[in-house]
Design a protein around this motif. Structure first.
Motif, PDB file in Angstrom:
ATOM      1  N   GLN A  87      41.578   2.153 -50.719  1.00  0.00           N
ATOM      2  CA  GLN A  87      40.595   2.409 -49.290  1.00  0.00           C
ATOM      3  C   GLN A  87      41.370   2.781 -47.995  1.00  0.00           C
ATOM      4  OE1 GLN A  87      36.773   1.899 -49.475  1.00  0.00           O
ATOM      5  NE2 GLN A  87      37.690   2.806 -51.381  1.00  0.00           N
ATOM      6  N   SER A  88      41.062   3.482 -47.117  1.00  0.00           N
ATOM      7  CA  SER A  88      41.904   3.858 -46.105  1.00  0.00           C
ATOM      8  C   SER A  88      41.648   2.638 -45.167  1.00  0.00           C
ATOM      9  CB  SER A  88      41.215   5.262 -45.399  1.00  0.00           C
ATOM     10  OG  SER A  88      39.916   4.779 -44.859  1.00  0.00           O
ATOM     11  N   TYR A  89      42.507   2.719 -44.245  1.00  0.00           N
ATOM     12  CA  TYR A  89      42.357   1.564 -43.154  1.00  0.00           C
ATOM     13  C   TYR A  89      41.240   1.427 -42.608  1.00  0.00           C
ATOM     14  CZ  TYR A  89      47.839   1.887 -42.946  1.00  0.00           C
ATOM     15  OH  TYR A  89      48.967   1.853 -43.462  1.00  0.00           O
ATOM     16  N   ALA A  90      40.588   2.618 -42.225  1.00  0.00           N
ATOM     17  CA  ALA A  90      39.241   2.469 -41.420  1.00  0.00           C
ATOM     18  C   ALA A  90      38.249   2.068 -42.405  1.00  0.00           C
ATOM     19  CB  ALA A  90      38.837   4.143 -40.908  1.00  0.00           C
ATOM     20  N   ASP A  91      38.250   2.398 -43.559  1.00  0.00           N
ATOM     21  CA  ASP A  91      37.070   1.756 -44.723  1.00  0.00           C
ATOM     22  C   ASP A  91      37.651   0.315 -44.562  1.00  0.00           C
ATOM     23  OD1 ASP A  91      35.723   4.160 -44.933  1.00  0.00           O
ATOM     24  OD2 ASP A  91      37.178   4.893 -46.665  1.00  0.00           O
ATOM     25  N   ILE A  92      38.481  -0.120 -44.615  1.00  0.00           N
ATOM     26  CA  ILE A  92      38.695  -1.659 -45.008  1.00  0.00           C
ATOM     27  C   ILE A  92      38.472  -2.343 -43.697  1.00  0.00           C
ATOM     28  CG2 ILE A  92      40.562  -3.417 -45.026  1.00  0.00           C
ATOM     29  CD1 ILE A  92      42.292  -1.350 -46.561  1.00  0.00           C
ATOM     30  N   ALA A  93      38.549  -1.835 -42.505  1.00  0.00           N
ATOM     31  CA  ALA A  93      38.278  -2.445 -41.316  1.00  0.00           C
ATOM     32  C   ALA A  93      36.738  -2.613 -41.253  1.00  0.00           C
ATOM     33  CB  ALA A  93      38.346  -1.511 -39.879  1.00  0.00           C
ATOM     34  N   GLN A  94      36.186  -1.363 -41.818  1.00  0.00           N
ATOM     35  CA  GLN A  94      34.334  -1.527 -41.996  1.00  0.00           C
ATOM     36  C   GLN A  94      34.127  -2.691 -42.734  1.00  0.00           C
ATOM     37  OE1 GLN A  94      32.757   2.203 -43.541  1.00  0.00           O
ATOM     38  NE2 GLN A  94      31.139   0.746 -44.595  1.00  0.00           N
ATOM     39  N   VAL A  95      34.691  -2.699 -43.752  1.00  0.00           N
ATOM     40  CA  VAL A  95      34.314  -3.811 -45.020  1.00  0.00           C
ATOM     41  C   VAL A  95      34.579  -5.218 -44.779  1.00  0.00           C
ATOM     42  CG1 VAL A  95      35.072  -4.804 -47.268  1.00  0.00           C
ATOM     43  CG2 VAL A  95      34.959  -2.158 -47.251  1.00  0.00           C
ATOM     44  N   LEU A  96      35.817  -5.430 -43.841  1.00  0.00           N
ATOM     45  CA  LEU A  96      35.813  -6.769 -43.262  1.00  0.00           C
ATOM     46  C   LEU A  96      35.464  -7.090 -42.133  1.00  0.00           C
ATOM     47  CD1 LEU A  96      39.867  -6.906 -43.949  1.00  0.00           C
ATOM     48  CD2 LEU A  96      37.889  -7.534 -45.874  1.00  0.00           C
ATOM     49  N   GLY A  97      35.043  -5.940 -41.457  1.00  0.00           N
ATOM     50  CA  GLY A  97      34.527  -6.259 -40.065  1.00  0.00           C
ATOM     51  C   GLY A  97      35.373  -6.576 -38.949  1.00  0.00           C
TER      52      GLY A  97
END
Lengths: 192, 81
Positions: free
Chosen positions: A144-154
């Protein structure tokens, strides 16, 4: 794209169920238990189907499912919903975390050719604090990209980077310690 | 660019494909010429490769569970609009 005119369940099966293996692995990484992982995955997909109208076609369905999975996991564990460091606080530690691990000379050959390396990596990753382990899992094992991880973790992007780099560094340090203990690498110069 | 310190600090983002192409190209060029940074790059590359390989044969959902899940999804899918 099959959303939603073809019927929600058809669209859901086409878009979401293809990620079942990934979601299961993520759930297993969170719970460390097969039975708990199965329950969590089932709850994740049931919730995803109920809220399928909220999924935006063309976005990352896997990251959306990871988000649901993680939120359910946190709720089940009655952990706090949100108590994250600020972007500024995260960035304070980023420069230090980004400073890549200074590998000892010849560490690569000695370490990465060791036949037991896979076992050692799995054991040491399990030992990492959860906040680092889950980012390494999402980035390096779920791609997963950094941006997608940020979304997943909030959490902010800087927090993702800080945790990922620090997690990798902790893991590398543990691997080098293992290699030294196993005699694959000489002790650090100060100890010699 | 490219100062070794800057390159090392951006190494993870470079390896993760998170840098804009212009910055990535500068780092690629530096790594091809720098005897100090290149071993670090090779080490990180092998580390990430080893991490992926360590989990190549991971837990997969059991067939019985997949059947149960699909049955459970089937019970609520029809009434969605």
């Amino acid at each position: 794209m099959t959303h939603p005119a073809d019927g929600p369940r058809t669209a859901f099966q086409a878009e979401a169920l293809q990620h079942l293996d990934s979601v299961y692995r993520y759930a297993f990484a969170l719970t460390r238990d097969r039975s708990e992982a199965e329950d969590l995955v089932q709850d994740t997909f049931l919730q995803a189907l109920r809220h399928w109208d909220q999924f935006r076609p063309g976005t990352n369905a896997r990251a959306w499912l990871f988000t649901i999975c993680r939120n359910l996991f946190l709720r089940q564990r009655e952990r706090r919903a949100r108590e994250e460091p600020t972007e500024a606080a995260a960035l304070d530690g980023l420069a230090a975390a980004a400073q890549a691990f200074a590998a000892p000379p010849d560490a690569g050959r000695a370490l990465f050719d060791a036949p037991e390396l896979g076992d050692v990596i799995r054991r040491e990753l399990d030992k990492l604090p959860a906040e680092y382990r889950e980012v390494v899992e999402l980035s390096d094992l779920q791609d997963q990209s950094y941006a997608d991880i940020a979304q997943v973790l909030g959490v902010p992007l800087g927090t993702v980077k800080s945790r990922l780099f620090r997690g990798r560094r902790l893991l590398q340090e543990a691997l080098v310690d293992y290699a030294r203990d196993a005699g694959l690498l000489p002790p650090p110069e100060s100890d010699a | 660019m490219s100062d070794c310190q800057e390159v090392i600090q951006q190494l993870w983002e470079f390896l993760d494909g998170e840098l804009p192409e212009g910055e990535a190209a500068e780092i690629r060029l530096h790594l091809s010429e720098c005897a100090h940074c290149n071993p670090q790059y090779e080490f990180q590359l092998r580390f990430l490769d080893a991490l992926v390989k360590a989990y190549a044969a991971r837990e997969v959902p059991q067939p019985e569970f997949v059947r149960r899940l699909k049955a459970a999804l089937g019970t609520i899918g029809d009434d969605l609009t």
